[in-house]
Enzyme design. Structure first.
Site, PDB file in Angstrom:
ATOM      1  N   HIS A 110       0.323  -1.492  -0.391  1.00  0.00           N
ATOM      2  CA  HIS A 110       0.497   0.262  -0.241  1.00  0.00           C
ATOM      3  C   HIS A 110       0.783   1.401  -0.091  1.00  0.00           C
ATOM      4  O   HIS A 110       0.669   2.211  -0.648  1.00  0.00           O
ATOM      5  CB  HIS A 110      -1.605   0.275   1.248  1.00  0.00           C
ATOM      6  N   TYR A 119       1.089   5.095  -2.227  1.00  0.00           N
ATOM      7  CA  TYR A 119       1.242   6.316  -1.540  1.00  0.00           C
ATOM      8  C   TYR A 119       2.608   6.988  -2.566  1.00  0.00           C
ATOM      9  O   TYR A 119       2.713   8.242  -3.026  1.00  0.00           O
ATOM     10  CB  TYR A 119       1.485   6.595  -0.635  1.00  0.00           C
ATOM     11  N   HIS A 134      -9.577  -0.171 -11.325  1.00  0.00           N
ATOM     12  CA  HIS A 134      -9.063   1.335 -10.491  1.00  0.00           C
ATOM     13  C   HIS A 134      -8.167   1.829 -10.515  1.00  0.00           C
ATOM     14  O   HIS A 134      -7.720   3.246 -10.573  1.00  0.00           O
ATOM     15  CB  HIS A 134      -9.531   0.708  -8.789  1.00  0.00           C
ATOM     16  N   PHE A 135      -6.970   0.520 -10.497  1.00  0.00           N
ATOM     17  CA  PHE A 135      -5.612   1.522 -10.260  1.00  0.00           C
ATOM     18  C   PHE A 135      -4.614   1.792 -11.799  1.00  0.00           C
ATOM     19  O   PHE A 135      -4.129   2.209 -11.618  1.00  0.00           O
ATOM     20  CB  PHE A 135      -4.520  -0.092 -10.005  1.00  0.00           C
ATOM     21  N   HIS A 136      -5.733   1.466 -12.737  1.00  0.00           N
ATOM     22  CA  HIS A 136      -5.704   2.198 -14.463  1.00  0.00           C
ATOM     23  C   HIS A 136      -6.066   3.609 -14.450  1.00  0.00           C
ATOM     24  O   HIS A 136      -5.493   4.500 -14.738  1.00  0.00           O
ATOM     25  CB  HIS A 136      -5.735   1.711 -15.580  1.00  0.00           C
ATOM     26  N   ARG A 139      -9.580 -11.108 -12.661  1.00  0.00           N
ATOM     27  CA  ARG A 139      -8.744 -10.244 -12.891  1.00  0.00           C
ATOM     28  C   ARG A 139      -7.365 -11.689 -13.167  1.00  0.00           C
ATOM     29  O   ARG A 139      -8.001 -12.568 -13.230  1.00  0.00           O
ATOM     30  CB  ARG A 139      -8.444  -9.111 -12.297  1.00  0.00           C
ATOM     31  N   ARG A 140      -6.577 -11.135 -13.480  1.00  0.00           N
ATOM     32  CA  ARG A 140      -4.697 -12.081 -14.406  1.00  0.00           C
ATOM     33  C   ARG A 140      -5.834 -13.329 -14.828  1.00  0.00           C
ATOM     34  O   ARG A 140      -5.522 -14.441 -13.928  1.00  0.00           O
ATOM     35  CB  ARG A 140      -4.711 -12.017 -12.561  1.00  0.00           C
TER      36      ARG A 140
HETATM   37  C1  HEM Z   1      -0.540   1.039 -22.775  1.00  0.00           C
HETATM   38  C2  HEM Z   1      -1.270   1.080 -21.641  1.00  0.00           C
HETATM   39  C3  HEM Z   1      -1.675   0.184 -20.746  1.00  0.00           C
HETATM   40  C4  HEM Z   1      -2.198  -1.365 -20.795  1.00  0.00           C
HETATM   41  C5  HEM Z   1      -3.287  -1.227 -22.636  1.00  0.00           C
HETATM   42  C6  HEM Z   1      -2.746  -1.561 -19.993  1.00  0.00           C
HETATM   43  C7  HEM Z   1      -3.967  -2.846 -19.705  1.00  0.00           C
HETATM   44  C8  HEM Z   1      -3.679  -3.624 -18.915  1.00  0.00           C
HETATM   45  C9  HEM Z   1      -4.525  -5.200 -18.519  1.00  0.00           C
HETATM   46  C10 HEM Z   1      -5.368  -5.586 -19.467  1.00  0.00           C
HETATM   47  C11 HEM Z   1      -4.031  -5.841 -17.227  1.00  0.00           C
HETATM   48  C12 HEM Z   1      -4.906  -6.409 -16.903  1.00  0.00           C
HETATM   49  C13 HEM Z   1      -4.905  -7.945 -17.305  1.00  0.00           C
HETATM   50  C14 HEM Z   1      -5.034  -9.077 -15.973  1.00  0.00           C
HETATM   51  O1  HEM Z   1      -5.362  -8.433 -14.575  1.00  0.00           O
HETATM   52  O2  HEM Z   1      -5.619  -9.657 -17.051  1.00  0.00           O
HETATM   53  C15 HEM Z   1      -3.178  -4.876 -17.090  1.00  0.00           C
HETATM   54  C16 HEM Z   1      -3.430  -5.045 -15.919  1.00  0.00           C
HETATM   55  C17 HEM Z   1      -1.859  -4.513 -14.505  1.00  0.00           C
HETATM   56  N1  HEM Z   1      -1.317  -2.687 -15.247  1.00  0.00           N
HETATM   57 FE1  HEM Z   1      -1.610  -1.710 -16.979  1.00  0.00          FE
HETATM   58  N2  HEM Z   1      -2.043  -1.438 -18.822  1.00  0.00           N
HETATM   59  C18 HEM Z   1      -0.982  -0.439 -19.347  1.00  0.00           C
HETATM   60  C19 HEM Z   1      -0.764   0.218 -18.857  1.00  0.00           C
HETATM   61  C20 HEM Z   1      -0.262   0.676 -17.014  1.00  0.00           C
HETATM   62  C21 HEM Z   1       0.573   1.843 -16.496  1.00  0.00           C
HETATM   63  C22 HEM Z   1       0.835   2.955 -17.168  1.00  0.00           C
HETATM   64  C23 HEM Z   1       0.648   1.454 -15.835  1.00  0.00           C
HETATM   65  C24 HEM Z   1       0.854   1.878 -14.048  1.00  0.00           C
HETATM   66  C25 HEM Z   1       1.951   3.042 -13.944  1.00  0.00           C
HETATM   67  C26 HEM Z   1      -0.096  -0.131 -15.217  1.00  0.00           C
HETATM   68  C27 HEM Z   1       0.362  -1.218 -14.270  1.00  0.00           C
HETATM   69  C28 HEM Z   1      -0.669  -2.570 -14.370  1.00  0.00           C
HETATM   70  C29 HEM Z   1      -0.979  -3.174 -13.647  1.00  0.00           C
HETATM   71  C30 HEM Z   1       0.065  -2.985 -11.617  1.00  0.00           C
HETATM   72  C31 HEM Z   1      -1.274  -4.339 -13.463  1.00  0.00           C
HETATM   73  C32 HEM Z   1      -1.558  -5.773 -13.047  1.00  0.00           C
HETATM   74  C33 HEM Z   1      -0.963  -7.000 -12.683  1.00  0.00           C
HETATM   75  C34 HEM Z   1      -0.873  -7.879 -12.086  1.00  0.00           C
HETATM   76  O3  HEM Z   1      -2.185  -8.386 -11.651  1.00  0.00           O
HETATM   77  O4  HEM Z   1       0.063  -8.272 -11.712  1.00  0.00           O
HETATM   78  N3  HEM Z   1      -0.310  -0.634 -17.017  1.00  0.00           N
HETATM   79  N4  HEM Z   1      -2.701  -3.394 -17.906  1.00  0.00           N
HETATM   80 CU    CU Z   2      -3.945   0.418  -0.954  1.00  0.00          CU
END
Ligand code: HEM
Ligand code: CU
Ligand code: CU
Lengths: 560, 155
Positions: free
Chosen positions: A234, A238, A385-387, A448-449
């Site tokens: 967490h 921050y 949410h985190f996006h 998710r995931r």
């Molecule tokens: C080009 C832009 C982006 C696209 C198309 C994208 C797409 C995605 C998708 C589809 C997932 C989820 C997959 C799933 O849960 O099955 C994901 C997970 C995630 N994304 Fe992105 N994302 C983008 C940019 C970013 C940015 C800028 C950040 C943070 C700075 C970010 C952080 C994360 C994180 C932390 C996860 C979680 C990974 C996990 O569950 O282990 N993403 N993203």
């Molecule tokens: Cu938190």
């Protein structure tokens, strides 16, 4: 770098030369951080795009390059590498610029190099398929030891960066008794003190995981490792937000000739984030067995505390807009909004990020609300949410800030400023589309995931597909937006000639206040003590409970 | 330090909002017992198949008319397969894992919990609508995670 030219031997006795030399080598260090962050963002975005396409069934990823491998890479590159390098660069810069002195950048470079080696180690293990454990590395999934070691080095490197920043702040205090720590440096010091407290959790977890993955210990305490991870997880959030806040408070007002609304309230906001970021991590474990409902309730309460610095920040931003507009003779909400410098990508990046953060805030209240979390936990809502928090406000503000930093650091004009402006809007629209679809899919139950959410055509899964298609379209816009950013950031360095007159980078001054800032706001050591005490109080009970029940250690396995 | 009147009102509003939320969830927890699944009960993950009642996964009817369902999660499936539940039944699920972390989620019902090896998770639900529900693992557990699903049929 052209700016280092003139490294004559006569320079060593001339303090003016020494200062110029020092600034040039400082710039190089900051640029290294920012370009490394950019590289991570680019690769991460490509993987993000592929994930979106896989979930929308536009393509099926091959076994040598499977979904979970790139999801691990995406999570690590975005959440840990892009953000951490950018913040280390930004805050090193903010500290150096607001505390001008002749200094060695050796500590800073040491940190950078350790971070880079760690990143390369972890990334190559992930891409080789030896660490498909996602960025949360939940045991008993067992990755190759080099992956854990790489992650540890990435964190250890940031401690050197922290030491460098704190060393400069301490030396300022020694050399300027009675003077306030410059506001940007104060924010950086709060952020990195918080970071040190938080990263103790992940490093202790690594001390359990590394010997276990090497086969030196036979099993791992799964729930303890999870609690340690979220103790860190967490405040990590921050850490990102404080980077964005530094930009919002201290840089954005310069884009419209404004000032920081209040010196003392800015300091207070950062101090509150320092003390409130850590004692809350169990809100990530709401649905976990082995953690009693009472501790979960306690961490809901402490999580809500963050409303104070958040609301203070929202107020300060709008107040700064309004005061500057009035000085320019502009009154009224609509007129003020129109008056703001929307043609400046530095402003627009952050401003659109702030808009996204409003959505993020609402969603965050749902997630942190104890029993309400059941509806959204581990669904695509969380990904939405985190996006719309780290992927929107934080990343977009960082990109916007890069449009000011890169020209200032390279001594060149921004390449293609119109493209930069279009880039911020493209990101905003792409993120809005992707994140909204993810939120809706999550409410419909889409997990998710997960590489493919059709579940052999099961009835319960059919309503998710349409949302996944919209999310993939949003992801495409985002990916194009990242490429636009790369063209501008790299083009500035490679395609533009150095200017003879370097553009000055100044942080916004603060408004005059009727009352001086309380000296206690600069007693960072005591605030750090408060932060540690709160973290100990919040975790004492849960940790005691964890350690006092009979545990079954898990041997660990590779299920991919 | 001086805080403007309008900022005081704004901060009070924020704090009041949080107080209302906290009061709501606290009341729900204390009065109606609505808390997130938080069972604290350990089990040896290597001996799940020998530990009653997990040695016979499935639905069990209790004397008071309610039901208990025992589930074992392992890569990449749940046991029992295809649970059949009578309409209107109040079911308490007990779920544990023999290997890695899993999730146990039935969208549309609010059934959602993590499944951690070494621990038993519990979650209850009253099935008031007939139909075939999808049960999915919603925590990444390995290469076949997207296949880890089952059905619960209510009639
Ligand atoms: C080009 C832009 C982006 C696209 C198309 C994208 C797409 C995605 C998708 C589809 C997932 C989820 C997959 C799933 O849960 O099955 C994901 C997970 C995630 N994304 Fe992105 N994302 C983008 C940019 C970013 C940015 C800028 C950040 C943070 C700075 C970010 C952080 C994360 C994180 C932390 C996860 C979680 C990974 C996990 O569950 O282990 N993403 N993203
Ligand atoms: Cu938190
Ligand atoms: Cu799974």
């Amino acid at each position: 770098m052209s700016t280092i030219s003139g490294t004559g031997s006569a320079g060593s006795t001339d303090p003016g030369f020494a200062m110029r030399y020092s600034v040039a080598s400082e710039n190089l260090l900051v640029l290294a951080h920012i370009y490394t962050a950019t590289a991570a963002l680019t690769v991460g975005a490509l993987f993000g795009l592929l994930q979106g396409f896989s979930r929308a069934n536009f393509l099926a990823l091959p076994a040598q390059f499977d979904y979970y491998r790139i999801l691990t890479a995406h999570g690590v590159l975005m959440a840990l590498v892009f953000t951490t390098f950018f913040i280390c660069g930004l805050m090193t810069f903010a500290t150096y610029r607001s505390i001008p002195r002749i200094r060695s950048v050796r500590l800073g470079w040491t940190g950078y190099c350790i971070m880079l080696v760690g990143t390369l180690m972890a990334a190559s293990e992930i891409l080789a398929g030896n660490a498909t454990v996602l960025y949360t590395m939940y045991a008993p999934l067992k990755a190759d030891p080099l992956f854990y070691l790489g992650a540890t080095l990435l964190v250890a490197g940031t401690w050197f960066v922290a030491a460098d920043i704190l060393r400069n702040v301490i030396s300022f205090g020694r050399n300027n008794p009675g003077k306030r720590i410059p506001l940007p440096a104060h924010a950086c010091a709060c952020t990195f003190v918080m970071w040190i407290i938080a990263t103790v959790g992940i490093v202790v977890e690594m001390l359990l995981l590394i010997p276990w993955s090497l086969g030196w210990t036979s099993g791992i305490d799964v729930s303890l490792s999870r609690m340690l991870f979220w103790y860190f997880g967490h405040p990590l959030v921050y850490f990102w937000i404080m980077g964005a806040y530094l930009i919002w408070y201290n840089v954005i007002p310069t884009t419209y000739g404004g000032k920081v609304f209040s010196d003392s309230l800015t300091r207070l906001a950062f101090l509150l984030l320092l003390v409130l970021s850590t004692p809350v991590g169990i809100h990530h474990q709401f649905l976990e067995p082995g953690v009693s409902a009472g501790w979960k309730w306690l961490h809901t309460l402490t999580t809500y505390g963050v409303v104070i610095p958040s609301f203070m920040t929202a107020f300060a931003i709008f107040a700064s807009f309004e005061i500057a507009a009035r000085r320019a003779g502009v009154r009224g909400f609509v007129a003020t909004v129109r008056w703001l410098p929307w043609t400046d990508p530095v402003f627009t990046g952050s401003a659109l990020g702030m808009l996204l953060f409003i959505f993020g805030g609402f969603g965050g209240i749902v997630n942190s609300s104890y029993s309400m979390d059941v509806l959204v936990h581990n669904t695509m809502w969380i990904v939405g949410h985190f996006h719309v928090t780290v992927g929107g406000p934080v990343a977009l503000s960082f990109i916007g800030a890069a449009y000011k930093l890169v020209p200032a650091l390279t001594g060149r004009k921004l390449y293609a400023p119109k493209l930069a402006l279009a880039q911020t809007w493209m990101w905003f629209i792409g993120m809005l589309l992707m994140s909204t679809s993810m939120h809706i899919a999550g409410l419909l139950g889409s997990p998710r995931r997960t590489s493919d959410v059709t579940y052999f055509g099961a009835a319960g899964a059919q309503s998710w597909h349409g949302e996944m298609v919209f999310a993939a379209i949003g992801g495409t816009l985002l990916f194009i937006s990242v490429l636009m950013f790369v063209v501008v950031a790299v083009g500035t360095r490679l395609l533009n000639e150095p200017e003879t007159q370097r553009e000055a980078f100044a942080f916004a001054p603060a408004e005059e206040e009727s009352m001086p800032t309380a000296p206690a706001f600069d007693w960072l050591g005591r605030w750090a003590t408060v932060a540690v005490v709160l973290a100990v109080l919040a975790y004492m009970g849960p940790l005691h409970d964890q350690l006092s029940v009979r545990h079954f250690l898990a041997p660990g396995m590779r299920t991919w | 330090m001086h805080i403007h009147r309008s900022e005081r009102i704004w901060l009070t509003f924020g704090l009041a909002m949080m107080a209302v939320f906290l009061a709501t969830i606290t009341t729900a927890a204390v009065v109606d017992g609505i808390v997130p699944p938080s069972n604290v009960q350990t089990i040896d993950p290597a001996k799940v198949s020998q530990t009653p009642p997990f040695d016979h996964p499935g639905l069990h009817k209790l004397a008071n008319g309610s039901y208990e369902a025992y589930y074992v999660a392992h890569i990449f499936s749940f046991e029992p397969h295809h649970l059949s539940v009578p309409l209107g039944a109040h079911v308490t699920f007990y779920v544990t894992s023999t290997d890695v972390e899993h999730g146990f989620s039935v969208p549309e019902t609010g059934i959602n919990t993590m499944v951690t090896p070494g621990w038993v998770s519990t979650v209850s639900h009253t099935f008031t609508k007939p139909g075939k529900y999808l049960l999915v693992c919603n925590e990444y557990c390995g290469a076949g995670h997207q296949l880890m699903a089952d059905a619960i049929e209510v009639r």
